[in-house]
Write a protein that holds these residues in place. Structure first.
Motif, PDB file in Angstrom:
ATOM      1  N   ASP A  83       0.747  -1.231  -0.020  1.00  0.00           N
ATOM      2  CA  ASP A  83       0.028  -0.006  -0.007  1.00  0.00           C
ATOM      3  C   ASP A  83       0.776   1.204  -0.075  1.00  0.00           C
ATOM      4  OD1 ASP A  83       1.104  -0.174   2.612  1.00  0.00           O
ATOM      5  OD2 ASP A  83      -0.910  -0.515   3.394  1.00  0.00           O
ATOM      6  N   SER A  84       2.003   1.188   0.629  1.00  0.00           N
ATOM      7  CA  SER A  84       2.997   2.371   0.692  1.00  0.00           C
ATOM      8  C   SER A  84       3.573   2.770  -0.659  1.00  0.00           C
ATOM      9  CB  SER A  84       4.192   2.175   1.459  1.00  0.00           C
ATOM     10  OG  SER A  84       3.665   1.747   2.983  1.00  0.00           O
ATOM     11  N   TYR A  85       3.305   1.960  -1.646  1.00  0.00           N
ATOM     12  CA  TYR A  85       4.099   1.914  -2.887  1.00  0.00           C
ATOM     13  C   TYR A  85       3.124   2.599  -4.067  1.00  0.00           C
ATOM     14  CZ  TYR A  85       7.505  -1.217  -1.435  1.00  0.00           C
ATOM     15  OH  TYR A  85       8.373  -1.918  -0.360  1.00  0.00           O
ATOM     16  N   VAL A  86       1.889   2.690  -3.805  1.00  0.00           N
ATOM     17  CA  VAL A  86       0.766   2.943  -4.910  1.00  0.00           C
ATOM     18  C   VAL A  86       1.051   4.492  -5.201  1.00  0.00           C
ATOM     19  CG1 VAL A  86      -1.421   3.242  -5.429  1.00  0.00           C
ATOM     20  CG2 VAL A  86      -0.715   1.116  -4.230  1.00  0.00           C
ATOM     21  N   PHE A  87       0.665   5.318  -4.076  1.00  0.00           N
ATOM     22  CA  PHE A  87       0.660   6.669  -4.562  1.00  0.00           C
ATOM     23  C   PHE A  87       2.197   7.353  -4.741  1.00  0.00           C
ATOM     24  CE2 PHE A  87      -3.253   6.297  -1.985  1.00  0.00           C
ATOM     25  CZ  PHE A  87      -4.134   6.407  -3.114  1.00  0.00           C
ATOM     26  N   THR A  88       3.302   6.680  -4.274  1.00  0.00           N
ATOM     27  CA  THR A  88       4.744   7.237  -4.386  1.00  0.00           C
ATOM     28  C   THR A  88       5.103   7.122  -5.843  1.00  0.00           C
ATOM     29  OG1 THR A  88       5.442   4.885  -3.900  1.00  0.00           O
ATOM     30  CG2 THR A  88       5.132   6.592  -1.943  1.00  0.00           C
ATOM     31  N   ALA A  89       4.594   6.009  -6.661  1.00  0.00           N
ATOM     32  CA  ALA A  89       5.182   5.882  -7.861  1.00  0.00           C
ATOM     33  C   ALA A  89       4.956   6.837  -8.999  1.00  0.00           C
ATOM     34  CB  ALA A  89       4.553   4.775  -8.508  1.00  0.00           C
ATOM     35  N   PRO A  90       3.683   7.715  -9.086  1.00  0.00           N
ATOM     36  CA  PRO A  90       3.882   8.818  -9.988  1.00  0.00           C
ATOM     37  C   PRO A  90       4.661   9.963  -9.522  1.00  0.00           C
ATOM     38  CG  PRO A  90       1.555   8.355  -8.931  1.00  0.00           C
ATOM     39  CD  PRO A  90       2.399   7.378  -8.477  1.00  0.00           C
ATOM     40  N   LEU A  91       4.496  10.118  -8.336  1.00  0.00           N
ATOM     41  CA  LEU A  91       5.317  11.428  -7.814  1.00  0.00           C
ATOM     42  C   LEU A  91       6.837  11.205  -7.864  1.00  0.00           C
ATOM     43  CD1 LEU A  91       3.330  11.579  -4.224  1.00  0.00           C
ATOM     44  CD2 LEU A  91       3.139  13.019  -6.449  1.00  0.00           C
ATOM     45  N   VAL A  92       7.383  10.117  -7.494  1.00  0.00           N
ATOM     46  CA  VAL A  92       8.799   9.862  -7.831  1.00  0.00           C
ATOM     47  C   VAL A  92       9.065  10.024  -9.391  1.00  0.00           C
ATOM     48  CG1 VAL A  92      10.595   8.064  -7.769  1.00  0.00           C
ATOM     49  CG2 VAL A  92       9.116   8.257  -5.841  1.00  0.00           C
ATOM     50  N   TYR A  93       8.165   9.264 -10.158  1.00  0.00           N
ATOM     51  CA  TYR A  93       8.506   9.242 -11.705  1.00  0.00           C
ATOM     52  C   TYR A  93       8.527  10.701 -12.138  1.00  0.00           C
ATOM     53  CZ  TYR A  93       7.808   8.931 -16.761  1.00  0.00           C
ATOM     54  OH  TYR A  93       7.677   8.817 -17.900  1.00  0.00           O
ATOM     55  N   TYR A  94       7.566  11.815 -11.866  1.00  0.00           N
ATOM     56  CA  TYR A  94       7.532  13.074 -12.198  1.00  0.00           C
ATOM     57  C   TYR A  94       8.644  13.914 -11.538  1.00  0.00           C
ATOM     58  CZ  TYR A  94       3.500  12.027 -15.088  1.00  0.00           C
ATOM     59  OH  TYR A  94       2.605  11.446 -15.826  1.00  0.00           O
ATOM     60  N   PHE A  95       9.183  13.612 -10.376  1.00  0.00           N
ATOM     61  CA  PHE A  95      10.198  14.281  -9.873  1.00  0.00           C
ATOM     62  C   PHE A  95      11.459  14.058 -10.508  1.00  0.00           C
ATOM     63  CE2 PHE A  95      13.619  14.611  -6.674  1.00  0.00           C
ATOM     64  CZ  PHE A  95      13.429  15.934  -6.198  1.00  0.00           C
ATOM     65  N   VAL A  96      11.596  12.849 -10.971  1.00  0.00           N
ATOM     66  CA  VAL A  96      12.850  12.422 -11.660  1.00  0.00           C
ATOM     67  C   VAL A  96      12.835  12.831 -13.137  1.00  0.00           C
ATOM     68  CG1 VAL A  96      14.199  10.439 -12.644  1.00  0.00           C
ATOM     69  CG2 VAL A  96      13.576  10.419 -10.328  1.00  0.00           C
ATOM     70  N   THR A  97      11.641  13.030 -13.945  1.00  0.00           N
ATOM     71  CA  THR A  97      11.536  13.367 -15.187  1.00  0.00           C
ATOM     72  C   THR A  97      11.485  14.642 -15.427  1.00  0.00           C
ATOM     73  OG1 THR A  97       9.204  12.669 -15.181  1.00  0.00           O
ATOM     74  CG2 THR A  97      10.931  11.031 -15.745  1.00  0.00           C
ATOM     75  N   LEU A  98      10.721  15.442 -14.360  1.00  0.00           N
ATOM     76  CA  LEU A  98      10.277  16.935 -14.514  1.00  0.00           C
ATOM     77  C   LEU A  98      11.096  17.660 -13.803  1.00  0.00           C
ATOM     78  CD1 LEU A  98       6.324  16.588 -14.854  1.00  0.00           C
ATOM     79  CD2 LEU A  98       8.170  16.677 -16.666  1.00  0.00           C
ATOM     80  N   VAL A  99      11.365  17.557 -12.417  1.00  0.00           N
ATOM     81  CA  VAL A  99      12.199  18.334 -11.618  1.00  0.00           C
ATOM     82  C   VAL A  99      13.489  18.142 -11.708  1.00  0.00           C
ATOM     83  CG1 VAL A  99      12.367  18.972  -9.302  1.00  0.00           C
ATOM     84  CG2 VAL A  99      10.193  18.179  -9.884  1.00  0.00           C
ATOM     85  N   LEU A 100      14.251  17.179 -11.669  1.00  0.00           N
ATOM     86  CA  LEU A 100      15.663  17.083 -11.807  1.00  0.00           C
ATOM     87  C   LEU A 100      16.162  17.676 -13.096  1.00  0.00           C
ATOM     88  CD1 LEU A 100      16.317  13.622 -10.044  1.00  0.00           C
ATOM     89  CD2 LEU A 100      16.385  16.121  -9.009  1.00  0.00           C
ATOM     90  N   PRO A 101      15.343  17.438 -14.359  1.00  0.00           N
ATOM     91  CA  PRO A 101      16.210  17.978 -15.523  1.00  0.00           C
ATOM     92  C   PRO A 101      16.116  19.458 -15.437  1.00  0.00           C
ATOM     93  CG  PRO A 101      14.669  15.993 -15.985  1.00  0.00           C
ATOM     94  CD  PRO A 101      14.666  16.221 -14.392  1.00  0.00           C
ATOM     95  N   LEU A 102      15.062  20.182 -14.761  1.00  0.00           N
ATOM     96  CA  LEU A 102      15.139  21.456 -14.796  1.00  0.00           C
ATOM     97  C   LEU A 102      16.395  21.989 -13.781  1.00  0.00           C
ATOM     98  CD1 LEU A 102      11.109  22.182 -14.070  1.00  0.00           C
ATOM     99  CD2 LEU A 102      12.712  22.697 -16.303  1.00  0.00           C
ATOM    100  N   LEU A 103      16.768  21.267 -13.026  1.00  0.00           N
ATOM    101  CA  LEU A 103      17.902  21.612 -12.122  1.00  0.00           C
ATOM    102  C   LEU A 103      19.229  21.766 -12.635  1.00  0.00           C
ATOM    103  CD1 LEU A 103      16.801  20.454  -8.736  1.00  0.00           C
ATOM    104  CD2 LEU A 103      16.401  22.855  -9.770  1.00  0.00           C
ATOM    105  N   THR A 104      19.507  20.707 -13.910  1.00  0.00           N
ATOM    106  CA  THR A 104      20.463  20.429 -14.629  1.00  0.00           C
ATOM    107  C   THR A 104      20.718  21.305 -15.711  1.00  0.00           C
ATOM    108  OG1 THR A 104      19.520  19.073 -15.940  1.00  0.00           O
ATOM    109  CG2 THR A 104      20.665  18.112 -13.984  1.00  0.00           C
ATOM    110  N   THR A 105      20.062  22.195 -16.104  1.00  0.00           N
ATOM    111  CA  THR A 105      19.966  23.145 -17.182  1.00  0.00           C
ATOM    112  C   THR A 105      20.537  24.489 -16.766  1.00  0.00           C
ATOM    113  OG1 THR A 105      17.898  23.975 -16.910  1.00  0.00           O
ATOM    114  CG2 THR A 105      18.291  21.875 -18.474  1.00  0.00           C
TER     115      THR A 105
END
Length: 296
Positions: free
Chosen positions: A274-296
């Motif tokens: 149950d702890s994994y269900v809602f974390t999945a999309p949050l981690v995915y978009y953190f890695v794919t949207l937030v982190l790339p913005l910080l590398t530019t």
């Protein structure tokens, strides 16, 4: 803590690590089995309320979502919409006229049991070699001498693997921290939904997640690792706690203690995942949207 709970937890972690390390179709198929068993438990909870969802149809289209996430992650949202439509059409032609509850429970089963978990496959399988952050991992770990020089780290330590391992580590830290500190230091009840959970346990669980995330962000040399690690850790810590409470709410409404008896000392698949269900999309978009913005 019973020995059965400890042993089951160790076995579950070992299996998760094997699946994560192998990746690809190994992870997809293994994860598909977990999703299938979890949805069976969900539909048992639903039927305990007298609701008749489109169980078989939802199970099939959810597996289609997972396969699509591995092959073409950008099409998962489209498949989700089509799958929801197919479920509604299926309920139209049942001998018994379906209710709003039947439709709602079916769509929730698709969303909660299929669509949200598909983000783990998008993260582990879909991201391999797709992010510029991968260069931080493959170029810096050999210098730390954590692995033999003969290992091809550009293959073994992909973006999907490192992000997934870090996310799982945060969830494990949150679960273990909340359980241990809540058991020995917990005094204040967190919610009537789950009487055994305490505010103290929740705080230490979130702190555990933050600690692992910061350590992982430093190890992977993420930009501004202290803040990115803190942000990821608190997101995972809170999301895993809310996922746990959501499943507890469904069990309480269905009048059962555990979602199943598959895992000794833990209950069913949903009780453990149950702890994994809602974390999945949050981690995915953190890695794919937030982190790339910080590398530019």
């Amino acid at each position: 803590m019973s020995w059965s709970r400890v042993i089951s937890g160790i076995v579950a972690i070992a299996l998760a690590l094997i699946m994560l390390t192998l990746g690809g179709w190994y992870f997809t198929l293994g994860f598909g089995v977990i999703v299938y068993l979890g949805q069976l438990e969900y539909f048992q909870l639903v039927r305990a309320k007298g609701i008749e969802p489109a169980g078989k149809t939802t199970l099939v289209v959810s597996q289609a979502l997972l396969i699509t996430a591995a092959i073409a992650p950008n099409l998962v949202d489209a498949i989700f919409a089509l799958a929801g439509t197919l479920i509604c059409f299926y309920l139209l032609f049942q001998p018994r006229i379906s209710s709003i509850a039947d439709i709602a429970a079916s769509i929730l089963g698709l969303f909660y049991g299929g669509y949200l978990p598909s983000y783990w496959i998008r993260l582990r399988v879909g991201l391999d070699g797709s992010s510029p952050l991968l260069t931080h991992v493959t170029t810096n770990l050999p210098q730390l001498r954590y692995f033999p020089p003969s290992w091809d780290l550009s293959y073994t330590l992909t973006e999907g693997l490192t992000a997934s391992l870090l996310a799982f580590g945060c969830i494990w830290a949150a679960d273990i921290g909340a359980y241990i500190f809540g058991k020995f230091l917990g005094r204040t009840r967190l919610s009537d939904i789950s009487p055994k959970k305490t505010v103290e346990g929740a705080i230490f669980g979130i702190l555990g997640s933050i600690g692992v995330a910061i350590a992982g962000a430093w190890f992977l040399q993420w930009p501004q690792f202290l803040w990115t690690g803190f942000a990821l850790g608190i997101i995972i810590g809170i999301a895993s706690l809310l996922g746990d409470l959501t499943e507890s709410m469904m069990k309480r409404d269905a009048g059962v203690k555990d979602s199943g008896q598959l895992i000794p000392g833990h209950g069913g698949i949903l009780d453990r995942a149950d702890s994994y269900v809602f974390t999945a999309p949050l981690v995915y978009y953190f890695v794919t949207l937030v982190l790339p913005l910080l590398t530019t």
